[in-house]
Write a protein that holds these residues in place. Sequence first.
Motif, PDB file in Angstrom:
ATOM      1  N   PRO A 275      -8.750  -3.793   3.485  1.00  0.00           N
ATOM      2  CA  PRO A 275      -9.140  -2.383   3.280  1.00  0.00           C
ATOM      3  C   PRO A 275      -8.349  -1.676   2.186  1.00  0.00           C
ATOM      4  O   PRO A 275      -8.826  -0.680   1.632  1.00  0.00           O
ATOM      5  CB  PRO A 275      -8.886  -1.750   4.653  1.00  0.00           C
ATOM      6  N   VAL A 276      -7.142  -2.148   1.870  1.00  0.00           N
ATOM      7  CA  VAL A 276      -6.317  -1.495   0.839  1.00  0.00           C
ATOM      8  C   VAL A 276      -6.133  -2.404  -0.375  1.00  0.00           C
ATOM      9  O   VAL A 276      -5.155  -2.281  -1.105  1.00  0.00           O
ATOM     10  CB  VAL A 276      -4.939  -1.095   1.417  1.00  0.00           C
ATOM     11  N   ARG A 277      -7.069  -3.308  -0.586  1.00  0.00           N
ATOM     12  CA  ARG A 277      -6.918  -4.273  -1.675  1.00  0.00           C
ATOM     13  C   ARG A 277      -6.996  -3.632  -3.053  1.00  0.00           C
ATOM     14  O   ARG A 277      -6.604  -4.241  -4.043  1.00  0.00           O
ATOM     15  CB  ARG A 277      -7.997  -5.341  -1.562  1.00  0.00           C
ATOM     16  N   GLU A 278      -7.499  -2.394  -3.151  1.00  0.00           N
ATOM     17  CA  GLU A 278      -7.582  -1.720  -4.445  1.00  0.00           C
ATOM     18  C   GLU A 278      -6.220  -1.258  -4.937  1.00  0.00           C
ATOM     19  O   GLU A 278      -6.044  -0.998  -6.129  1.00  0.00           O
ATOM     20  CB  GLU A 278      -8.532  -0.511  -4.350  1.00  0.00           C
ATOM     21  N   GLU A 279      -5.250  -1.174  -4.041  1.00  0.00           N
ATOM     22  CA  GLU A 279      -3.894  -0.808  -4.451  1.00  0.00           C
ATOM     23  C   GLU A 279      -3.304  -1.931  -5.302  1.00  0.00           C
ATOM     24  O   GLU A 279      -3.387  -3.101  -4.947  1.00  0.00           O
ATOM     25  CB  GLU A 279      -3.004  -0.563  -3.229  1.00  0.00           C
ATOM     26  N   ILE A 280      -2.682  -1.552  -6.417  1.00  0.00           N
ATOM     27  CA  ILE A 280      -2.213  -2.547  -7.375  1.00  0.00           C
ATOM     28  C   ILE A 280      -1.130  -3.441  -6.776  1.00  0.00           C
ATOM     29  O   ILE A 280      -1.108  -4.656  -7.007  1.00  0.00           O
ATOM     30  CB  ILE A 280      -1.697  -1.856  -8.664  1.00  0.00           C
ATOM     31  N   HIS A 281      -0.227  -2.869  -5.965  1.00  0.00           N
ATOM     32  CA  HIS A 281       0.838  -3.680  -5.388  1.00  0.00           C
ATOM     33  C   HIS A 281       0.293  -4.624  -4.319  1.00  0.00           C
ATOM     34  O   HIS A 281       0.858  -5.704  -4.097  1.00  0.00           O
ATOM     35  CB  HIS A 281       1.957  -2.804  -4.812  1.00  0.00           C
ATOM     36  N   VAL A 282      -0.803  -4.246  -3.661  1.00  0.00           N
ATOM     37  CA  VAL A 282      -1.427  -5.157  -2.700  1.00  0.00           C
ATOM     38  C   VAL A 282      -2.055  -6.333  -3.435  1.00  0.00           C
ATOM     39  O   VAL A 282      -1.934  -7.489  -3.012  1.00  0.00           O
ATOM     40  CB  VAL A 282      -2.475  -4.408  -1.854  1.00  0.00           C
TER      41      VAL A 282
END
Length: 377
Positions: A275-282
């Motif tokens: 669900p938070v894969r759009e975050e660059i650090h993820v």
Amino acid sequence: MQSTKFQRQSSFRRGGVIPTAICLSKATISVGVLSMSVHAAEVGALYQLACLMLGGVLTVLSIRMISVASIETKKWSFEDVCEELFHPVMAIVTGFMNACVCLGSAAGYLIVCGQVFVVVFPTDDATRNLFVVSVGIFVCCPMALARHVGFTRHLAAMTVGALILLVIVVAWYMGEHRIDESVTTESFLLGPGEATFVAYMNSINNMIFAYNNQFNVPQLTRELTHEPSRDGMTKVAILSTSVTFLLYALVFLLSVLAFGVAENQKDSLILDLMPVREEIHVRISLMAVMFSVLTCFQLHIYPIQQFLAYLVRKARGCSSDDEKADVVYFGRSLTRWYDIFCYYQPPGHAGLHRGLWCCLHQFHGAPHVDHRAPAQG
């Protein structure tokens, strides 16, 4: 000053205690870390920690026992040690079991790479399959040709750092979304109370997989500098097991708090973080997991190659020391060339290769002479 500089340069040399321990721990810190939280959410943190602690103690003892057997027998593979201490049949059985375990693990690593690829770069199944095949051919195969396990010590250190990054990302997720509502003190420590006997057994199986690195112990014992020693391998066993325990424990403790217990947990951390894969650090952490898995591939391929090489040696009637007197082609012994082919040829071709060996050795009357190497001087 020069002496100090030399010591710094050689502190991470191949065969040192720290790089050897990192290589040994890297053989296990990979796919298992992604599913550890699922089992902890079912059976509770206390049971999972107890299993990890018990597994760690048994792993240290087993690594020491294997290294002592290798040092005493002067044999540097499971097959040769078993043949020396027991019987060639036991060596074949042991090698076959190791090869099957490592082959399944290697296949699992490629599957995880495909899963990470789909999460990071949403695509279809055909593209994912092409990516997995390309990674296996152009990344895993060249890495698997390394003669020494310690060759990957720098990559292994980087991949341990990559998994530390995964721990940081899970901690960030928990800080952003708070502790999951399904987590209570009782459910966190003892589980939600719905775990079956199979769930407890699966947790134990996952713990065994978490420490399954013994197949590389004989080779790493041989590579230990300045010479193989019991004390050196004991330090390696304690250090590598401690690193494995800390990483696994941190991952599943933080993951249970962040993603909840029971059905709130997905099958792996990759799906939990989707669900938070759009975050660059993820994205970076998931790519780091892929890098970690690919590095681990070589450590599991080596025992397969070692087993195939042992079978070929027995078919030729050679001992483990015959490579020193073997014929040399282009700076490599014929034995080493066959070791390389073992990565690409299926075991069913052994009969053909045995015939080639016989022809070549009949052709060369003096096997110790380098017939293909350039003339010296």
